[in-house]
Design an enzyme around this catalytic site. Sequence first.
Site, mmCIF file in Angstrom:
data_model
loop_
_atom_site.group_PDB
_atom_site.id
_atom_site.type_symbol
_atom_site.label_atom_id
_atom_site.label_comp_id
_atom_site.label_asym_id
_atom_site.label_seq_id
_atom_site.Cartn_x
_atom_site.Cartn_y
_atom_site.Cartn_z
ATOM 1 N N ARG A 18 0.911 -1.388 0.221
ATOM 2 C CA ARG A 18 -0.046 -0.002 0.025
ATOM 3 C C ARG A 18 0.852 1.368 -0.140
ATOM 4 N NH1 ARG A 18 -3.322 -2.225 4.913
ATOM 5 N NH2 ARG A 18 -1.858 -3.491 4.814
ATOM 6 N N GLU A 161 -9.841 -10.519 10.914
ATOM 7 C CA GLU A 161 -9.256 -9.471 9.885
ATOM 8 C C GLU A 161 -10.368 -8.892 9.307
ATOM 9 O OE1 GLU A 161 -5.913 -8.765 9.852
ATOM 10 O OE2 GLU A 161 -6.083 -9.920 11.723
ATOM 11 N N ASN A 176 -7.115 -4.692 16.905
ATOM 12 C CA ASN A 176 -5.811 -5.499 17.355
ATOM 13 C C ASN A 176 -4.348 -4.506 16.920
ATOM 14 O OD1 ASN A 176 -3.644 -7.188 17.585
ATOM 15 N ND2 ASN A 176 -4.034 -8.169 15.857
ATOM 16 N N ALA A 386 30.571 42.557 -3.084
ATOM 17 C CA ALA A 386 29.512 42.021 -3.665
ATOM 18 C C ALA A 386 29.592 41.501 -5.103
ATOM 19 C CB ALA A 386 28.273 43.360 -3.639
ATOM 20 N N TYR A 393 35.933 25.733 -11.413
ATOM 21 C CA TYR A 393 35.607 24.919 -12.378
ATOM 22 C C TYR A 393 36.151 25.344 -13.659
ATOM 23 C CZ TYR A 393 33.488 20.775 -14.538
ATOM 24 O OH TYR A 393 32.784 19.665 -15.363
#
Length: 477
Positions: A18, A161, A176, A386, A393
């Site tokens: 489920r 059940e 249960n 700033a 890279y």
Amino acid sequence: MTDPDLAVIVLAAGQGTRMKSATPKVLHMLAGVPLIGHVLATAGELAPAFVVAVVRHDRDRVAASITELLPEAIIVDQDEIPGTGRAVEVALAALPAGFTGDVVVVSGDVPLLNAATIQSLIAAHREREAAATILSAHVDDATGYGRIVRTGAGDLDRIVEQKDAADSELAITEINSGTYVFGIAELRAQLGYINTNNASGEKYLTDVVELLRTSGATVRAVPVSESWIVNGVNDRVQLAESARRLNSMIVRGWQLAGVTVLDPDTTWIDLQATIGEDVEILPGTSITGPTIIQRGAKIGPDTSLDTCEIGEGATVRRTDATLAVIGAGASVGPFAYLRAGTYLGDNGKIGTFVETKNSRIGNGSKVPHLSYIGDTTVGVESNVGAGTITANYDGVNKSATVIGSHVRSGSHNVFVAPVRIGDGAYTGAGTVVRKDVPAGALAINVAPQRNMTGWVETNRAGTAAAKAAAESAGETD
Ligand code: UD1
Ligand code: CA
């Protein structure tokens, strides 16, 4: 102290259909811990002589997780015969023949169940010298659960059940919980008799209840005080319900420990987090993994901290941070993105629209605005202008930028790594720094500015700009 007369069986072999997930149900996370981790922690707190975990679906992943979470757990494989009854049968076979105590059975998908609740179930079981004692719950919506069928006198009759229940039984609201205490001898004696003649074609553990009762043994169902304790997780809706419930308990715990949480409903805190007194957490904040927040820090709003360390009195606003260390009194955000390996020293600053990665920014140093700082070290008391980019890279390799202490770099710089800026150096606005800058030097490499007077009048005649220029010239005449 270990209880030599106690064994715990954890059921974790089911598929969890489920959930509709590639991840086995018991490995879905709740407050940073897999469902099965919550159950194993509770099992461990009972200090049993043995913990047996039953696995089958996605066996290797589940088994690896169990071993990591509770190394002493005995892992047992369920065979192709399905059902909780079969799972317990194979688990019992793994217990030493000489073990004659009580067996607690818990489900791997009931994560909020606590040790105290099980302890009182065990106490009730032993006091009555029962063969089986079942933890039940009164719920508003019993859909999906096994129902507790009682006799007219109120004694436990059997468990049915959902799929096998008659309409009158479906109306029962005592369910249960899937948590049981059994005497091992009585359980062993009856398990062999259960069959798969039911709607699911499974060996139901719940069928031993009726078998035990008809054999004359004492079998009882004891309702839990608050039903949420036994909430099962079968689908994503129930996962979210349990997550919300657990989170509100975690938040409350920190509030009582001296943490201000302005909005508990939008604050999510994992179990492994540690938070100091007088920390203030603003709405929309999630604190995940083993994050540590020192006293007096202010976090949020809208902040995610995953596996971070935040120093005393630091401020972290509207920030996403992972594997970052923030010094005492430092300031981060608003709108900062701190990736793995970010280290900000005491009283440092990572400001607005700044992304950092694998970088150490020393005590008192600041990267206040609109920057990318990657694979970089900055000394102490430096100011990065700033709009600075560390170009780390080259398309193939990553390289480092080293900025010294007391550096003042200009706005809109690019540091093309590998490159080093010496202590106390300055760089001009707009500099593309391709070569090392010695200590105390000023680096500039932008072309000198040329002003072509009258250019607008000649080339943009009749525009508003030309008109404004003419008027401005008139004023100064
Ligand atoms: C089970 C109970 C039901 C109870 C509910 C409480 C049975 C027959 N039914 O139903 O009465 O109200 O729990 O949450 O026991 N598992 C195995 N092997 C299996 C099947 C399941 O180990 O062959 C494990 C699952 O991984 C799970 C637990 O047992 O952790 C419960 O299984 P699940 O299929 O969720 O049972 P429910 O339908 O919820
Ligand atoms: Ca279940």
